[in-house]
Write a protein that holds these residues in place. Structure first.
Motif, mmCIF file in Angstrom:
data_model
loop_
_atom_site.group_PDB
_atom_site.id
_atom_site.type_symbol
_atom_site.label_atom_id
_atom_site.label_comp_id
_atom_site.label_asym_id
_atom_site.label_seq_id
_atom_site.Cartn_x
_atom_site.Cartn_y
_atom_site.Cartn_z
ATOM 1 N N ALA A 10 0.815 -1.220 0.000
ATOM 2 C CA ALA A 10 0.000 0.000 0.000
ATOM 3 C C ALA A 10 0.849 1.271 0.000
ATOM 4 C CB ALA A 10 -0.923 0.001 1.221
ATOM 5 N N SER A 11 2.157 1.110 0.150
ATOM 6 C CA SER A 11 3.063 2.262 0.195
ATOM 7 C C SER A 11 3.476 2.675 -1.207
ATOM 8 C CB SER A 11 4.307 1.900 1.010
ATOM 9 O OG SER A 11 3.959 1.586 2.334
ATOM 10 N N ARG A 12 4.134 3.814 -1.281
ATOM 11 C CA ARG A 12 4.687 4.322 -2.542
ATOM 12 C C ARG A 12 6.198 4.474 -2.371
ATOM 13 N NH1 ARG A 12 1.377 6.695 -6.478
ATOM 14 N NH2 ARG A 12 3.282 6.206 -7.618
ATOM 15 N N CYS A 13 6.913 4.414 -3.460
ATOM 16 C CA CYS A 13 8.352 4.676 -3.424
ATOM 17 C C CYS A 13 8.573 6.134 -3.034
ATOM 18 C CB CYS A 13 8.976 4.390 -4.784
ATOM 19 S SG CYS A 13 9.059 2.624 -5.153
ATOM 20 N N VAL A 14 9.641 6.381 -2.295
ATOM 21 C CA VAL A 14 9.908 7.716 -1.757
ATOM 22 C C VAL A 14 11.278 8.222 -2.189
ATOM 23 C CG1 VAL A 14 8.425 7.369 0.257
ATOM 24 C CG2 VAL A 14 10.850 6.787 0.396
ATOM 25 N N GLN A 15 11.426 9.530 -2.117
ATOM 26 C CA GLN A 15 12.701 10.213 -2.340
ATOM 27 C C GLN A 15 12.943 11.079 -1.112
ATOM 28 O OE1 GLN A 15 14.667 9.763 -4.988
ATOM 29 N NE2 GLN A 15 13.225 8.462 -6.071
ATOM 30 N N PRO A 16 14.102 11.329 -0.626
ATOM 31 C CA PRO A 16 15.347 10.700 -1.069
ATOM 32 C C PRO A 16 15.402 9.242 -0.627
ATOM 33 C CG PRO A 16 15.768 12.061 0.842
ATOM 34 C CD PRO A 16 14.320 12.238 0.479
ATOM 35 N N ILE A 17 16.220 8.491 -1.290
ATOM 36 C CA ILE A 17 16.346 7.058 -1.025
ATOM 37 C C ILE A 17 17.543 6.823 -0.115
ATOM 38 C CG2 ILE A 17 16.649 4.800 -2.080
ATOM 39 C CD1 ILE A 17 15.608 6.086 -4.708
ATOM 40 N N GLU A 18 17.311 6.032 0.929
ATOM 41 C CA GLU A 18 18.392 5.689 1.845
ATOM 42 C C GLU A 18 18.510 4.179 1.924
ATOM 43 O OE1 GLU A 18 18.223 7.581 5.626
ATOM 44 O OE2 GLU A 18 17.592 9.493 4.771
ATOM 45 N N ALA A 19 19.748 3.698 2.047
ATOM 46 C CA ALA A 19 19.990 2.265 2.192
ATOM 47 C C ALA A 19 19.455 1.781 3.538
ATOM 48 C CB ALA A 19 21.481 1.969 2.084
ATOM 49 N N LEU A 20 18.933 0.564 3.544
ATOM 50 C CA LEU A 20 18.471 -0.049 4.785
ATOM 51 C C LEU A 20 19.659 -0.648 5.536
ATOM 52 C CD1 LEU A 20 15.319 -1.929 3.442
ATOM 53 C CD2 LEU A 20 15.363 0.177 4.774
ATOM 54 N N ASP A 21 19.659 -0.500 6.858
ATOM 55 C CA ASP A 21 20.690 -1.153 7.652
ATOM 56 C C ASP A 21 20.305 -2.618 7.867
ATOM 57 O OD1 ASP A 21 18.810 -1.255 9.763
ATOM 58 O OD2 ASP A 21 19.625 0.526 10.727
ATOM 59 N N ASP A 22 21.162 -3.389 8.505
ATOM 60 C CA ASP A 22 20.928 -4.829 8.659
ATOM 61 C C ASP A 22 19.643 -5.142 9.416
ATOM 62 O OD1 ASP A 22 23.216 -5.396 7.245
ATOM 63 O OD2 ASP A 22 24.463 -5.720 9.024
ATOM 64 N N ALA A 23 19.325 -4.386 10.454
ATOM 65 C CA ALA A 23 18.102 -4.631 11.224
ATOM 66 C C ALA A 23 16.861 -4.353 10.377
ATOM 67 C CB ALA A 23 18.085 -3.773 12.486
ATOM 68 N N ALA A 24 16.882 -3.273 9.635
ATOM 69 C CA ALA A 24 15.747 -2.942 8.769
ATOM 70 C C ALA A 24 15.611 -3.964 7.646
ATOM 71 C CB ALA A 24 15.909 -1.536 8.198
ATOM 72 N N LEU A 25 16.730 -4.418 7.081
ATOM 73 C CA LEU A 25 16.676 -5.461 6.050
ATOM 74 C C LEU A 25 16.006 -6.716 6.596
ATOM 75 C CD1 LEU A 25 20.114 -5.381 4.192
ATOM 76 C CD2 LEU A 25 17.853 -5.064 3.199
ATOM 77 N N ALA A 26 16.374 -7.119 7.800
ATOM 78 C CA ALA A 26 15.801 -8.323 8.397
ATOM 79 C C ALA A 26 14.296 -8.179 8.594
ATOM 80 C CB ALA A 26 16.486 -8.633 9.725
ATOM 81 N N SER A 27 13.834 -7.033 9.056
ATOM 82 C CA SER A 27 12.396 -6.863 9.282
ATOM 83 C C SER A 27 11.637 -6.775 7.960
ATOM 84 C CB SER A 27 12.109 -5.653 10.172
ATOM 85 O OG SER A 27 12.485 -4.459 9.535
ATOM 86 N N HIS A 28 12.235 -6.164 6.948
ATOM 87 C CA HIS A 28 11.589 -6.109 5.641
ATOM 88 C C HIS A 28 11.533 -7.504 5.004
ATOM 89 C CE1 HIS A 28 11.973 -1.771 6.041
ATOM 90 N NE2 HIS A 28 11.255 -1.622 4.942
#
Length: 118
Positions: A10-28
């Motif tokens: 339901a989300s949209r792509c956003v700007q500016p784009i930031e890399a996900l850290d390891d914790a955020a990658l795991a939850s995604h």
């Protein structure tokens, strides 16, 4: 708030784009269990009965990902389509994964699920 496939879709792509850290990658990744990180890209392969179904899927996801302006690498064969997302503009142009990759992956999953339920 926890990340789910439906909130990502339901989300949209956003700007500016930031890399996900390891914790955020795991939850995604937990929200999209069919997807894996391969070679630094968010990847999944989809199977179909024939070439027509494969191309119909490719055309459907092309419309959605174009609207998000976040384009994956696609591999298309007779009865399979592989989709690989990454964000070229993060990490000082070296690439990586961002929330946008997961938003689009969730949208691709929703299209695949809709096709399977038709």
């Amino acid at each position: 708030m926890s990340i789910t496939a439906s909130t990502l879709a339901a989300s949209r792509c956003v700007q500016p784009i930031e890399a996900l850290d390891d914790a955020a990658l795991a939850s995604h990744l937990a929200a999209l269990p069919e997807w894996k990180i391969e070679g630094g890209k968010l990847a999944r392969s989809f199977a179909f009965a024939n070439y027509y179904e494969t191309l119909a899927f490719v055309n459907a996801i092309a419309w959605v990902i174009h609207a998000e302006d976040h384009h994956p690498d696609l591999g298309v064969s007779y009865n399979r389509c592989s989709v690989r997302f990454d964000t070229h503009s993060v990490n000082d142009g070296r690439g990586g994964l961002s929330t946008n990759d997961f938003v689009c992956a969730a949208k691709v999953d929703a299209i695949f699920a809709q096709r399977a339920n038709a």
